[in-house]
Motif scaffolding. Sequence first.
Motif, PDB file in Angstrom:
ATOM      1  N   GLN A  45     -52.971  24.627 -10.972  1.00  0.00           N
ATOM      2  CA  GLN A  45     -53.516  24.473  -9.619  1.00  0.00           C
ATOM      3  C   GLN A  45     -52.509  23.898  -8.624  1.00  0.00           C
ATOM      4  O   GLN A  45     -52.598  24.156  -7.430  1.00  0.00           O
ATOM      5  N   GLN A  46     -51.542  23.126  -9.114  1.00  0.00           N
ATOM      6  CA  GLN A  46     -50.570  22.513  -8.205  1.00  0.00           C
ATOM      7  C   GLN A  46     -49.427  23.456  -7.840  1.00  0.00           C
ATOM      8  O   GLN A  46     -48.706  23.213  -6.871  1.00  0.00           O
ATOM      9  N   GLY A  47     -49.255  24.516  -8.620  1.00  0.00           N
ATOM     10  CA  GLY A  47     -48.228  25.505  -8.303  1.00  0.00           C
ATOM     11  C   GLY A  47     -46.861  25.199  -8.897  1.00  0.00           C
ATOM     12  O   GLY A  47     -46.026  26.094  -9.041  1.00  0.00           O
ATOM     13  N   HIS A  84     -33.729  30.517  -8.258  1.00  0.00           N
ATOM     14  CA  HIS A  84     -34.282  29.284  -7.689  1.00  0.00           C
ATOM     15  C   HIS A  84     -35.282  29.680  -6.611  1.00  0.00           C
ATOM     16  O   HIS A  84     -34.956  30.416  -5.683  1.00  0.00           O
ATOM     17  N   LEU A  85     -36.524  29.187  -6.731  1.00  0.00           N
ATOM     18  CA  LEU A  85     -37.588  29.580  -5.803  1.00  0.00           C
ATOM     19  C   LEU A  85     -37.937  28.411  -4.876  1.00  0.00           C
ATOM     20  O   LEU A  85     -37.894  27.246  -5.297  1.00  0.00           O
ATOM     21  N   PRO A  86     -38.256  28.706  -3.616  1.00  0.00           N
ATOM     22  CA  PRO A  86     -38.624  27.641  -2.668  1.00  0.00           C
ATOM     23  C   PRO A  86     -39.914  26.956  -3.112  1.00  0.00           C
ATOM     24  O   PRO A  86     -40.819  27.603  -3.643  1.00  0.00           O
ATOM     25  N   ARG A  87     -40.001  25.633  -2.894  1.00  0.00           N
ATOM     26  CA  ARG A  87     -41.215  24.906  -3.270  1.00  0.00           C
ATOM     27  C   ARG A  87     -41.381  23.641  -2.440  1.00  0.00           C
ATOM     28  O   ARG A  87     -40.414  23.081  -1.930  1.00  0.00           O
ATOM     29  N   GLU A  88     -42.626  23.219  -2.347  1.00  0.00           N
ATOM     30  CA  GLU A  88     -42.958  21.927  -1.753  1.00  0.00           C
ATOM     31  C   GLU A  88     -42.996  20.893  -2.875  1.00  0.00           C
ATOM     32  O   GLU A  88     -43.550  21.147  -3.942  1.00  0.00           O
ATOM     33  N   LYS A  89     -42.416  19.716  -2.663  1.00  0.00           N
ATOM     34  CA  LYS A  89     -42.306  18.723  -3.730  1.00  0.00           C
ATOM     35  C   LYS A  89     -43.570  17.903  -3.929  1.00  0.00           C
ATOM     36  O   LYS A  89     -43.768  17.304  -4.981  1.00  0.00           O
ATOM     37  N   GLY A  90     -44.427  17.865  -2.935  1.00  0.00           N
ATOM     38  CA  GLY A  90     -45.624  17.022  -3.023  1.00  0.00           C
ATOM     39  C   GLY A  90     -46.778  17.690  -3.767  1.00  0.00           C
ATOM     40  O   GLY A  90     -46.651  18.804  -4.297  1.00  0.00           O
ATOM     41  N   PHE A  91     -47.920  16.987  -3.762  1.00  0.00           N
ATOM     42  CA  PHE A  91     -49.065  17.459  -4.532  1.00  0.00           C
ATOM     43  C   PHE A  91     -50.356  17.487  -3.713  1.00  0.00           C
ATOM     44  O   PHE A  91     -51.444  17.561  -4.284  1.00  0.00           O
ATOM     45  N   ASN A  92     -50.240  17.423  -2.352  1.00  0.00           N
ATOM     46  CA  ASN A  92     -51.475  17.529  -1.583  1.00  0.00           C
ATOM     47  C   ASN A  92     -51.926  18.997  -1.503  1.00  0.00           C
ATOM     48  O   ASN A  92     -51.206  19.900  -1.932  1.00  0.00           O
ATOM     49  N   THR A  93     -53.093  19.212  -0.981  1.00  0.00           N
ATOM     50  CA  THR A  93     -53.690  20.553  -0.982  1.00  0.00           C
ATOM     51  C   THR A  93     -52.793  21.578  -0.303  1.00  0.00           C
ATOM     52  O   THR A  93     -52.605  22.688  -0.812  1.00  0.00           O
ATOM     53  N   SER A 128     -49.064  26.119  -0.782  1.00  0.00           N
ATOM     54  CA  SER A 128     -47.785  26.705  -0.406  1.00  0.00           C
ATOM     55  C   SER A 128     -46.990  27.125  -1.644  1.00  0.00           C
ATOM     56  O   SER A 128     -46.386  28.206  -1.679  1.00  0.00           O
ATOM     57  N   ASN A 129     -47.006  26.290  -2.690  1.00  0.00           N
ATOM     58  CA  ASN A 129     -46.281  26.612  -3.918  1.00  0.00           C
ATOM     59  C   ASN A 129     -46.851  27.857  -4.603  1.00  0.00           C
ATOM     60  O   ASN A 129     -46.104  28.718  -5.086  1.00  0.00           O
ATOM     61  N   ALA A 141     -56.757  31.027  -3.531  1.00  0.00           N
ATOM     62  CA  ALA A 141     -57.950  30.181  -3.666  1.00  0.00           C
ATOM     63  C   ALA A 141     -58.464  30.161  -5.104  1.00  0.00           C
ATOM     64  O   ALA A 141     -58.877  29.116  -5.615  1.00  0.00           O
ATOM     65  N   ASP A 142     -58.430  31.318  -5.765  1.00  0.00           N
ATOM     66  CA  ASP A 142     -58.925  31.390  -7.153  1.00  0.00           C
ATOM     67  C   ASP A 142     -58.060  30.557  -8.092  1.00  0.00           C
ATOM     68  O   ASP A 142     -58.554  29.957  -9.054  1.00  0.00           O
ATOM     69  N   ILE A 143     -56.758  30.521  -7.834  1.00  0.00           N
ATOM     70  CA  ILE A 143     -55.845  29.763  -8.695  1.00  0.00           C
ATOM     71  C   ILE A 143     -56.026  28.270  -8.444  1.00  0.00           C
ATOM     72  O   ILE A 143     -56.026  27.463  -9.387  1.00  0.00           O
ATOM     73  N   ILE A 144     -56.188  27.893  -7.183  1.00  0.00           N
ATOM     74  CA  ILE A 144     -56.409  26.482  -6.851  1.00  0.00           C
ATOM     75  C   ILE A 144     -57.706  25.987  -7.492  1.00  0.00           C
ATOM     76  O   ILE A 144     -57.801  24.845  -7.943  1.00  0.00           O
ATOM     77  N   GLU A 145     -58.699  26.858  -7.578  1.00  0.00           N
ATOM     78  CA  GLU A 145     -59.973  26.485  -8.219  1.00  0.00           C
ATOM     79  C   GLU A 145     -59.896  26.558  -9.740  1.00  0.00           C
ATOM     80  O   GLU A 145     -60.817  26.122 -10.433  1.00  0.00           O
TER      81      GLU A 145
END
Length: 493
Positions: free
Chosen positions: A35-37, A51-60, A65-66, A87-91
């Motif tokens: 769910q966090q990506g 190397h793929l772009p990513r956000e380092k944090g864990f907020n929604t 974005s990840n 949305a399905d993956i986040i859930e």
Amino acid sequence: QRELTQKKTFTTWINSILAKRSPASVISDLYTDIQQGHMLLDLLEELSGQHLPREKGFNTFQCRSNIENALTFLKSRSLKLINIHVADIIEGNPSIVLGLIWTIIFHFHIEELARTLACTYNQPLLDCSSVVDSSPKASRSAKKSAKIKERWKMSATKALLLWAKEQCSLHGSINVADFKSSWRSGLPFLAIIQTLRPGLVDLEKAKCRSNKENLKEAFRIAELELNIPQLLEPEDVDIMNPDEKSIMTYVAQFLQYSRNLHEPEEDMQEKVREAMSWLAAQEKKLAKLLTDTENETYYQKCKEMMSFMESFNQEKKTFLPVLLSKQSEAELSESQQQMREEWDKLISQIDEWKVKLDQMLPSPLDGIEAWLQEVEHLQAEDLPDLQDSFKAMFAFREIIVIFKGLMDCFDSHLDTLQSFKNEDEKNMPLVLPEKLEEMKRRFSNICYTNSNTFLEYHYGLCSAIANEVMLKLNIWDMKYGTKESVESLLENW
């Protein structure tokens, strides 16, 4: 049950990939950890080397974005992500998550490996199926080469299945027709291990063990000796309809192992010379044996054949790795090509000899042998393709009728075999006792798989009928304008 098996298999597979990262990471719950990506991006980076772009944090927002970055990357590889949404993956939607992971496994693991077989299959295959099987070899080099060139117009699934069949074909009547119930006995896994690493497995003992014992042993040896992670449990495979995707994922690891085997050039050349010398000696030995036994009785011919085959099967173990070297056409030396030709030639001669001997069986054993071969051939055949459900319905009905007709003769043939008096008028044996025992074992195998085979045929028939019904119902889901047109449609249906 299928979802639980896939979740467990896919989780173990992902962890085996993530273990290569530095630092290594581990997932414990697939549906939650995805769910966090971050896990998804880690997996794709390890598989692609990019190397793929990513956000380092864990907020929604960062998790979304990840996941979007991961899906965008997959789409850039021309992968079709049908009904897979962020949305399905986040859930943590189980069916969507499993579908996504399977897409990744199939593309990066199975398709990539199967693509490496393209070069290999430009070469005549080393088909040794009939070294201990009674069926005749159907084709020669020219026909075989043409057929192999056509084979690569196939899916990665069929390419992987063809590879698995080839590995098993060296060890007698171990037939692989699919990635489902064909693996239930555990023997195909053991046969592949024996081909890749001769000497690790005793297949004769395995034939006397239960399915679960064989599966447990195969998974243990694969993990301990081949360093292949155990993605499955015996209980996942020893069921009526095991999960195809999970078995494919596991089998592909054996193909990966075979591709990683390397041999120093000098060592390989020496082994090729030794194999050529052995093949030449075997061919001379066989030719002499055929000449010496030309006027012998059937019993004596079989006795000599058994002696030859025992020696042949024992000695060939030393040379299997070099005989079955999976190199591309460009990598094969002239001596290796010649070695493969000699191997094919020798196996063909052995096949012809065995076929002739089976045809010479005294009555009524000759008829029973023919019946056994027909049943075994039918059981080993691929099931009809369900893509054309209308044709599949007729195909399954025809197979069921043929199989039922054959099985109606089971009891009478078995009674005849069991009551066969194995001696001539001079009280000399007509047939080797080992041949009679082998035929009885084949009856036991057919009896054991009989119900399962019938269920598979009827399951296929019901699936074809259901598909055809759904197709018709979908066609009917529209206005036809008049009562007459609907009545006409119903009458035709």
